[in-house]
Enzyme design. Sequence first.
Site, PDB file in Angstrom:
ATOM      1  N   SER A 152       0.864  -0.825   0.127  1.00  0.00           N
ATOM      2  CA  SER A 152       0.186   0.354   0.117  1.00  0.00           C
ATOM      3  C   SER A 152       0.921   1.155   0.176  1.00  0.00           C
ATOM      4  O   SER A 152       1.576   0.999  -0.941  1.00  0.00           O
ATOM      5  CB  SER A 152      -0.877  -0.052   1.148  1.00  0.00           C
ATOM      6  OG  SER A 152      -2.066   1.137   0.994  1.00  0.00           O
ATOM      7  N   ASP A 201     -10.298  -5.848  -2.699  1.00  0.00           N
ATOM      8  CA  ASP A 201      -8.967  -4.657  -1.892  1.00  0.00           C
ATOM      9  C   ASP A 201     -10.602  -3.696  -1.850  1.00  0.00           C
ATOM     10  O   ASP A 201     -10.193  -2.885  -2.956  1.00  0.00           O
ATOM     11  CB  ASP A 201      -8.320  -4.439  -2.484  1.00  0.00           C
ATOM     12  CG  ASP A 201      -7.760  -3.441  -1.711  1.00  0.00           C
ATOM     13  OD1 ASP A 201      -7.758  -2.316  -0.688  1.00  0.00           O
ATOM     14  OD2 ASP A 201      -6.088  -3.331  -1.707  1.00  0.00           O
ATOM     15  N   HIS A 208      -7.493  -6.202   1.524  1.00  0.00           N
ATOM     16  CA  HIS A 208      -6.181  -5.025   1.288  1.00  0.00           C
ATOM     17  C   HIS A 208      -5.469  -5.354   2.752  1.00  0.00           C
ATOM     18  O   HIS A 208      -4.299  -4.977   3.197  1.00  0.00           O
ATOM     19  CB  HIS A 208      -6.584  -3.761   2.071  1.00  0.00           C
ATOM     20  CG  HIS A 208      -5.644  -3.003   1.258  1.00  0.00           C
ATOM     21  ND1 HIS A 208      -5.108  -2.982   0.787  1.00  0.00           N
ATOM     22  CD2 HIS A 208      -4.835  -1.750   2.511  1.00  0.00           C
ATOM     23  CE1 HIS A 208      -4.330  -1.507   0.694  1.00  0.00           C
ATOM     24  NE2 HIS A 208      -3.899  -1.394   1.285  1.00  0.00           N
TER      25      HIS A 208
END
Length: 277
Positions: A146, A222, A255
């Site tokens: 991320s 996600d 995620h």
Amino acid sequence: MEQVSANRSHGGTQGVYTHQSTATGTAMTFSVFVPDHAPGAKLPVLWYLSGLTCTHANVTEKGEFRAACARAGIIFVAPDTSPRGDDVPDDEGYDFGKGAGFYVNATQAPWATHFHMRDYIETELPALIAAEFPADMARQGITGHSMGGHGALTIALRNPGRFRSVSAFAPIVSPMHCQWGEKALTGYLGADENAWREYDACALIEDGARLPDLLVDQGEADNFLHEQLKTGLLVMACRKAGIPATVRMQPGYDHSYYFISSFMAEHVAWHAERLKA
Ligand SMILES: N[C@@H](CCC(=O)N[C@@H](CS)C(=O)NCC(=O)O)C(=O)O
């Protein structure tokens, strides 16, 4: 440098360390996994940069990298995502300030005093790792998740030749084009978007930076994919630049560290292949 803890795990040592950082002007904590090795041997290093809200601990506890790193004989380094402490300014949002350093050198008050995560990750911590651990700094790979995927991509793109292997889990591929990034880059660097480009993987590629190749895994379930991560922008930038990128969309994965840990061993193996002798 002080050792906070050391635990035997998967035929190696999982350590946590703290030191006083010149780059951030604060104490910084990081973790290092060192597989057992022959006396005097130096092992390749895989850097893992974490995402928003994380410290070194999230991946250390939930990343499931140790078995693969022990098998491949790779040192795994997990730094923090920002400076910490009572003197360090913060924001009420989780996406800016503490836990959200975005791997930049901030130029704007009040952030510019401590938020020098670029210098910390690019310069200060590598020197410490080289001095204190059996690390072969000629064989480094970098990955991240991320915000940390953004960190891994941009640091690799700005330092050609330093990393033999680059990968990312659900990276923010263009902070200039998402709310997380716009908020952070405005806050840390000011409103002039020209100053943002060296912190944007797609802009760096557009401006001529290159990677030897690249592995990205991205969960299709996600929540952040469409608004923040925008994987398609990286696919297009790599295609246009002729960078051989393997971008795998993974159905059903979100995620979280359930996603990261599912593909961690494959990333370690991918790095190992490129870090061998
Ligand atoms: N769910 C978080 C969003 C931030 C987030 O998902 N952080 C990711 C990195 S971008 C993470 O790894 N969180 C810590 C964890 O799952 O251990 C929130 O709204 O506070």
